[in-house]
Design a protein around this motif. Sequence first.
Motif, PDB file in Angstrom:
ATOM      1  N   ALA A   1      48.492 -53.475  83.777  1.00 55.45           N
ATOM      2  CA  ALA A   1      48.089 -54.063  82.493  1.00 55.45           C
ATOM      3  C   ALA A   1      49.215 -53.844  81.501  1.00 55.45           C
ATOM      4  O   ALA A   1      49.897 -52.817  81.537  1.00 55.45           O
ATOM      5  CB  ALA A   1      46.798 -53.424  81.986  1.00 55.45           C
ATOM      6  N   PHE A   2      49.420 -54.829  80.632  1.00 57.06           N
ATOM      7  CA  PHE A   2      50.466 -54.661  79.622  1.00 57.06           C
ATOM      8  C   PHE A   2      50.017 -55.227  78.277  1.00 57.06           C
ATOM      9  O   PHE A   2      49.126 -56.084  78.205  1.00 57.06           O
ATOM     10  CB  PHE A   2      51.781 -55.308  80.086  1.00 57.06           C
ATOM     11  CG  PHE A   2      51.787 -56.815  80.119  1.00 57.06           C
ATOM     12  CD1 PHE A   2      52.337 -57.550  79.077  1.00 57.06           C
ATOM     13  CD2 PHE A   2      51.262 -57.487  81.211  1.00 57.06           C
ATOM     14  CE1 PHE A   2      52.358 -58.934  79.114  1.00 57.06           C
ATOM     15  CE2 PHE A   2      51.275 -58.872  81.258  1.00 57.06           C
ATOM     16  CZ  PHE A   2      51.823 -59.600  80.216  1.00 57.06           C
ATOM     17  N   GLN A   3      50.660 -54.718  77.248  1.00 51.83           N
ATOM     18  CA  GLN A   3      50.326 -55.073  75.864  1.00 51.83           C
ATOM     19  C   GLN A   3      51.590 -54.939  75.030  1.00 51.83           C
ATOM     20  O   GLN A   3      52.480 -54.133  75.337  1.00 51.83           O
ATOM     21  CB  GLN A   3      49.244 -54.128  75.339  1.00 51.83           C
ATOM     22  CG  GLN A   3      48.740 -54.413  73.936  1.00 51.83           C
ATOM     23  CD  GLN A   3      47.646 -53.421  73.532  1.00 51.83           C
ATOM     24  OE1 GLN A   3      47.866 -52.213  73.501  1.00 51.83           O
ATOM     25  NE2 GLN A   3      46.448 -53.938  73.242  1.00 51.83           N
ATOM     26  N   VAL A   4      51.675 -55.722  73.949  1.00 53.48           N
ATOM     27  CA  VAL A   4      52.801 -55.642  73.024  1.00 53.48           C
ATOM     28  C   VAL A   4      52.253 -55.292  71.646  1.00 53.48           C
ATOM     29  O   VAL A   4      51.252 -55.866  71.187  1.00 53.48           O
ATOM     30  CB  VAL A   4      53.582 -56.972  72.978  1.00 53.48           C
ATOM     31  CG1 VAL A   4      54.641 -56.932  71.879  1.00 53.48           C
ATOM     32  CG2 VAL A   4      54.230 -57.247  74.318  1.00 53.48           C
ATOM     33  N   ILE A   5      52.915 -54.334  70.974  1.00 52.46           N
ATOM     34  CA  ILE A   5      52.445 -53.827  69.677  1.00 52.46           C
ATOM     35  C   ILE A   5      53.530 -54.064  68.627  1.00 52.46           C
ATOM     36  O   ILE A   5      54.680 -53.627  68.798  1.00 52.46           O
ATOM     37  CB  ILE A   5      52.120 -52.324  69.762  1.00 52.46           C
ATOM     38  CG1 ILE A   5      51.150 -52.063  70.919  1.00 52.46           C
ATOM     39  CG2 ILE A   5      51.556 -51.814  68.448  1.00 52.46           C
ATOM     40  CD1 ILE A   5      51.078 -50.621  71.345  1.00 52.46           C
ATOM     41  N   ALA A   6      53.181 -54.765  67.565  1.00 52.09           N
ATOM     42  CA  ALA A   6      54.130 -55.041  66.478  1.00 52.09           C
ATOM     43  C   ALA A   6      54.172 -53.858  65.522  1.00 52.09           C
ATOM     44  O   ALA A   6      53.132 -53.292  65.167  1.00 52.09           O
ATOM     45  CB  ALA A   6      53.723 -56.310  65.725  1.00 52.09           C
ATOM     46  N   THR A   7      55.372 -53.489  65.090  1.00 48.70           N
ATOM     47  CA  THR A   7      55.535 -52.395  64.134  1.00 48.70           C
ATOM     48  C   THR A   7      56.574 -52.778  63.092  1.00 48.70           C
ATOM     49  O   THR A   7      57.569 -53.431  63.403  1.00 48.70           O
ATOM     50  CB  THR A   7      55.987 -51.085  64.824  1.00 48.70           C
ATOM     51  OG1 THR A   7      57.235 -51.318  65.497  1.00 48.70           O
ATOM     52  CG2 THR A   7      54.963 -50.608  65.823  1.00 48.70           C
ATOM     53  N   ASP A   8      56.300 -52.378  61.857  1.00 46.52           N
ATOM     54  CA  ASP A   8      57.249 -52.604  60.760  1.00 46.52           C
ATOM     55  C   ASP A   8      57.375 -51.298  59.987  1.00 46.52           C
ATOM     56  O   ASP A   8      56.616 -51.037  59.052  1.00 46.52           O
ATOM     57  CB  ASP A   8      56.772 -53.741  59.854  1.00 46.52           C
ATOM     58  CG  ASP A   8      57.579 -53.845  58.563  1.00 46.52           C
ATOM     59  OD1 ASP A   8      58.734 -53.387  58.553  1.00 46.52           O
ATOM     60  OD2 ASP A   8      57.046 -54.379  57.573  1.00 46.52           O
ATOM     61  N   LEU A   9      58.310 -50.478  60.388  1.00 47.78           N
ATOM     62  CA  LEU A   9      58.479 -49.176  59.743  1.00 47.78           C
ATOM     63  C   LEU A   9      59.242 -49.283  58.427  1.00 47.78           C
ATOM     64  O   LEU A   9      59.172 -48.378  57.602  1.00 47.78           O
ATOM     65  CB  LEU A   9      59.215 -48.223  60.698  1.00 47.78           C
ATOM     66  CG  LEU A   9      58.505 -47.922  62.019  1.00 47.78           C
ATOM     67  CD1 LEU A   9      59.349 -46.978  62.868  1.00 47.78           C
ATOM     68  CD2 LEU A   9      57.127 -47.328  61.771  1.00 47.78           C
ATOM     69  N   GLU A  10      59.951 -50.388  58.216  1.00 49.62           N
ATOM     70  CA  GLU A  10      60.771 -50.512  57.008  1.00 49.62           C
ATOM     71  C   GLU A  10      59.927 -50.787  55.769  1.00 49.62           C
ATOM     72  O   GLU A  10      60.094 -50.143  54.740  1.00 49.62           O
ATOM     73  CB  GLU A  10      61.816 -51.613  57.189  1.00 49.62           C
ATOM     74  CG  GLU A  10      62.794 -51.712  56.018  1.00 49.62           C
ATOM     75  CD  GLU A  10      63.989 -52.576  56.339  1.00 49.62           C
ATOM     76  OE1 GLU A  10      64.601 -53.095  55.395  1.00 49.62           O
ATOM     77  OE2 GLU A  10      64.319 -52.733  57.524  1.00 49.62           O
ATOM     78  N   THR A  11      59.017 -51.750  55.858  1.00 44.72           N
ATOM     79  CA  THR A  11      58.177 -52.085  54.700  1.00 44.72           C
ATOM     80  C   THR A  11      56.698 -51.828  54.964  1.00 44.72           C
ATOM     81  O   THR A  11      55.861 -52.144  54.120  1.00 44.72           O
ATOM     82  CB  THR A  11      58.380 -53.552  54.281  1.00 44.72           C
ATOM     83  OG1 THR A  11      58.115 -54.406  55.414  1.00 44.72           O
ATOM     84  CG2 THR A  11      59.802 -53.786  53.806  1.00 44.72           C
TER      85      THR A  11
END
Length: 290
Positions: free
Chosen positions: A260-270
């Motif tokens: 199983a796979f998943q993609v997680i979006a991250t925005d550490l800058e803002t």
Amino acid sequence: MDLYSEQIKNSRSFLLRSALLLLLLSVSSATALAQVTASVAVMPPYSPDIERYADNTRITVLAFDYGDIECSLRLTITGDNGVELVSLIDFMFQTFSLQNGIPVILSGPDLAEYFDLNHLIVSGIDPAELASQGLPPGNYRICARVYSGGRPLSEDVPSGCSNFFRVNYLQPPMLISPADGSEIENTLAQQVIFSWTPSPGAPVWTSYVLKIVEITDPGRDPDEAMLSATTPPFFEEEVNGTSFLYGPAQPLLDPGKRYAFQVIATDLETNSRFENFGRSEVYSFRFGKE
């Protein structure tokens, strides 16, 4: 004229003077409130992060028939989802000088302490959730009222309110390949291309974490396998883009096993906020045959 008639006359005269005085005070108070106005404009982007609205909000205060006075504001931020934030009454906000006929425009540093969560009474949402996740999706407006020495100078809501604006969380990425439930050919050198769409509206610097877990039980649901995966998972990699070539340098995939796979979006800058914490749906695939 007897004594009784004289008392009646005096009582009527007193009541008339009292009513006239109350009328004059009421007119005077209404006139005073009308002499100071506050207008609020909120510019996009409309972030869930309440503290960013100090830079996105412009409040214009104008006075008529007033001398030089020191004023402060009280804000009310209201959503159609039951969320309401109100300025603390007992906090000494920074004051500004108001002069007759000269507009005062407040924004940025002038408003920073008004949008500080420590200076707001929060209702309709847990303050800890508001601090960590920001405003929940909904339609909001910001209202400002001008005070001097604890006395209101401008009119109450709906006067001094901005137009309603929409706060939304960004959508997580959508998986493209491998297709859900697909079987990937076991080649001599493993090469599996994982790809996904970028999160709509996300900043260009948004990064993505590709997470892969083993499905040890053939009948297990991929979502359950992802939720109960061990730490660290079988594979996890941060990607600055929307594709990743899983090759011989990565952990070997076992022939015939499901993943199983998943993609997680991250925005550490803002620190952009995403629906479902930026997590895509979960797909699964089988790697070749045993």
